[in-house]
Design an enzyme around this catalytic site. Structure first.
Site, mmCIF file in Angstrom:
data_model
loop_
_atom_site.group_PDB
_atom_site.id
_atom_site.type_symbol
_atom_site.label_atom_id
_atom_site.label_comp_id
_atom_site.label_asym_id
_atom_site.label_seq_id
_atom_site.Cartn_x
_atom_site.Cartn_y
_atom_site.Cartn_z
ATOM 1 N N LYS A 80 1.112 -1.198 -0.123
ATOM 2 C CA LYS A 80 0.109 0.012 -0.016
ATOM 3 C C LYS A 80 0.748 1.174 0.043
ATOM 4 O O LYS A 80 1.964 1.180 0.662
ATOM 5 C CB LYS A 80 -0.859 0.191 1.402
ATOM 6 C CG LYS A 80 -1.869 1.045 1.247
ATOM 7 C CD LYS A 80 -2.823 0.885 2.554
ATOM 8 C CE LYS A 80 -3.910 1.943 2.589
ATOM 9 N NZ LYS A 80 -4.641 1.935 4.008
ATOM 10 N N SER A 155 -9.592 1.931 2.782
ATOM 11 C CA SER A 155 -8.869 2.755 2.211
ATOM 12 C C SER A 155 -7.944 1.920 1.183
ATOM 13 O O SER A 155 -7.481 2.233 0.000
ATOM 14 C CB SER A 155 -8.080 3.905 2.885
ATOM 15 O OG SER A 155 -7.198 3.316 3.587
ATOM 16 N N SER A 179 -9.377 -0.264 7.252
ATOM 17 C CA SER A 179 -8.954 -0.416 5.994
ATOM 18 C C SER A 179 -8.159 -1.495 5.449
ATOM 19 O O SER A 179 -7.847 -1.527 4.057
ATOM 20 C CB SER A 179 -7.898 0.915 5.930
ATOM 21 O OG SER A 179 -8.693 2.184 5.601
HETATM 22 N N1 GLN Z 1 -12.792 4.201 6.469
HETATM 23 C C1 GLN Z 1 -12.080 4.877 7.729
HETATM 24 C C2 GLN Z 1 -11.915 6.067 7.411
HETATM 25 O O1 GLN Z 1 -12.406 6.729 6.602
HETATM 26 C C3 GLN Z 1 -11.209 3.854 8.172
HETATM 27 C C4 GLN Z 1 -9.738 4.262 7.229
HETATM 28 C C5 GLN Z 1 -8.737 3.387 7.530
HETATM 29 O O2 GLN Z 1 -8.815 2.360 8.254
HETATM 30 N N2 GLN Z 1 -7.516 3.927 7.269
HETATM 31 O O3 GLN Z 1 -11.341 6.806 8.281
#
Ligand code: GLN
Length: 491
Positions: A80, A155, A179
């Site tokens: 990532k 994400s 994410s």
């Molecule tokens: N979807 C969550 C957010 O927008 C989690 C994102 C993540 O785990 N990086 O913050």
């Protein structure tokens, strides 16, 4: 001839170690696959063809010299784009870091290299890991290999889609609120969030430092455990890294694969049994609970009354921490600089750079966080959210006095169509309804494919006590041994 891209990481490593294929052959097969499908999937922001082939050659040479190779040597991995990679572009899905080539490797990447894995490249993500669909990437959305009109989760949508599209057998994600697990669930792959502090944050571009956790993504539970073993463990360069041995996650995955859960107590959280979740998701979840009971697990229903406040608490804590962390992107130290024509003040250049470099969701979070931390409102917002965090931790502690692990659906819904939730941030935030409590507590959790709904994958989440990462692998592997894996239609 075997299609090398269809094999598990464990299988690939076995073939490389036995000399039945070479790391170069394996790497080339995956690079060819990326070339064939990634214009449609957009899982990768950067493919490091030369670096990957050089690393693969290194593994083949070490093998030829009779060196003892690790359990994942020669296996390709996609990373990532939130983790720094020496000399290889790292954008965090943002325009503000476009063109930045970090001068150092993150600890996770350093350990991947030391283990002889082959880094293929960097995967697409929501900007600064803020989002649940990868639509907030500044470089265009990633598409779900199950249906190219649908989101791959976020994400870390790029890391999950790369697995489901057979572009990589392993990938790395980061989980702040879901994410790793949510993209795993909606792409029919496995994603594990280790215990907070179990994997190093050194070189992980910070979003919310008290929640951020790098972790493994794979197509099988054993592969995720093998990758977990390689990247986890104490790192003196991260002050919140836990100085304790890594739980035996590989052993636990192998034990789970025997399909025996006798003596294990699993808790189903009453607050997570329907409201806000699609009926098809709940049906797949209930069938899996029955399957787990058939493997010998005792199923107990229990209440975690404060979990319902996890989402609002998270959306104060995470933006607050991000508003502070993202202050470093000032147009001076890294990446983009706008308006530096010799006539403008430092403040003007910073402001123009941040205006041009950050996307709307990142700006929204910085504003919410700055507000929540401002002196007049600190106690009312940030302070309250921290108290809720304590109550959620107490719910987990009380639950783990009764059961060995908690289970729930990973996400309330299957992969939704691209564009369906971008207009309303709250609809996007709901994707993490079931994953966020774990981050606030700090324990480990894994998503494992458990069925299909409307022809799309559904994930089951296993949550375990802190430093009991092995336990979640055991339960996940047991479920996998009975429900099998799910293959998307050919691309
Ligand atoms: N979807 C969550 C957010 O927008 C989690 C994102 C993540 O785990 N990086 O913050």
């Amino acid at each position: 001839m075997t299609d090398l891209t269809r094999l598990s990481a464990a299988e690939i490593a076995g073939l490389v170690a036995g000399g039945e294929t070479s790391a170069v052959e394996v790497t080339q097969a995956h690079l060819d696959r990326i070339a064939a499908v990634d214009d449609r999937v957009n899982a990768f922001l950067y493919v490091d063809t030369e670096g990957a082939l050089a690393a693969a050659r290194g593994v083949d040479e070490r093998r030829a010299a009779g060196e003892d190779l690790g359990p994942l040597a020669g296996v390709p991995v996609a990373v990532k784009d939130v983790l720094t990679t020496k000399g290889v572009p790292t954008t965090v899905g943002s325009k503000i870091l476009e063109g930045w080539r970090p001068p150092y490797d993150s600890t996770v990447v350093e350990r991947l290299r030391a283990a002889g894995t082959v880094m293929l490249g960097k995967t697409n993500m929501d900007e600064f890991a803020m989002g649940s669909s990868t639509e907030y990437s500044a470089y265009g959305p990633t598409r779900n290999p199950w249906n190219l009109d649908r989101i791959p989760g976020g994400s870390g949508g790029g890391s999950a889609a790369a697995l489901a599209a057979y572009e990589a057998p392993l990938s790395i994600g980061s989980d702040t609120g879901g994410s790793i697990r949510q993209p795993g669930a909606v792409t029919g792959t496995v994603g594990a969030k280790p215990t907070y502090g179990g994997t190093s944050r050194y070189g992980l571009v910070a979003f919310s430092s008290s929640l951020d956790t790098p972790g493994p993504c794979a197509r099988t539970v054993l592969d995720a455990a093998l990758l977990h073993q390689v990247i986890a463990g104490h790192d003196p360069r991260d002050s919140t890294s836990i100085p304790a041995p890594v739980p035996d996650v590989v052993g636990a995955a192998r034990l789970g694969a025997t399909g025996d859960l006798t003596g294990m107590k699993l808790g189903v959280i009453t607050e997570f049994t329907g409201e806000g979740a699609e009926p098809g998701v709940m049906a797949a979840f209930r069938e899996s609970v029955e399957a787990l009971a058939k493997l010998g697990a005792e199923i107990v229903e229990l209440s975690c009354p404060h979990f319902r406040y996890a989402l609002p608490a998270y959306y104060l804590i995470a933006p607050s921490e991000c508003s502070s962390n993202l202050a470093r992107f000032d147009g001076v130290r890294f990446g983009l600089r706008v308006g530096d024509d010799g006539n403008r003040s430092l403040e003007e250049v910073m402001s123009l750079t941040r205006e041009a470099g950050f996307g709307p969701e990142v700006k929204r979070r910085i504003m919410i966080g700055t507000y929540a931390l401002s002196s007049g409102y600190y106690d009312a917002y940030y302070g309250q959210a921290q108290k809720v965090r304590t109550l959620i931790t107490r719910d987990f502690t009380a639950a783990f006095e009764q059961v060995d692990a908690l289970i729930s659906p990973t996400t309330p819904f299957v992969a939704f169509p691209i564009g369906a939730r971008t207009a309303d941030p709250y609809q996007m935030y709901l994707a993490d309804l079931f994953t966020i409590p774990t981050n606030l507590y700090g324990g480990p959790a894994i998503s494992v494919p458990c069925g299909l709904s409307e022809g799309l994958p559904v994930g089951l989440q296993v949550m375990a006590p802190t430093m009991a990462d092995d336990r979640m692998y055991r339960v996940a592997a047991a479920l996998e041994s009975t429900v099998g894996s799910f293959t998307p239609p050919a691309l």
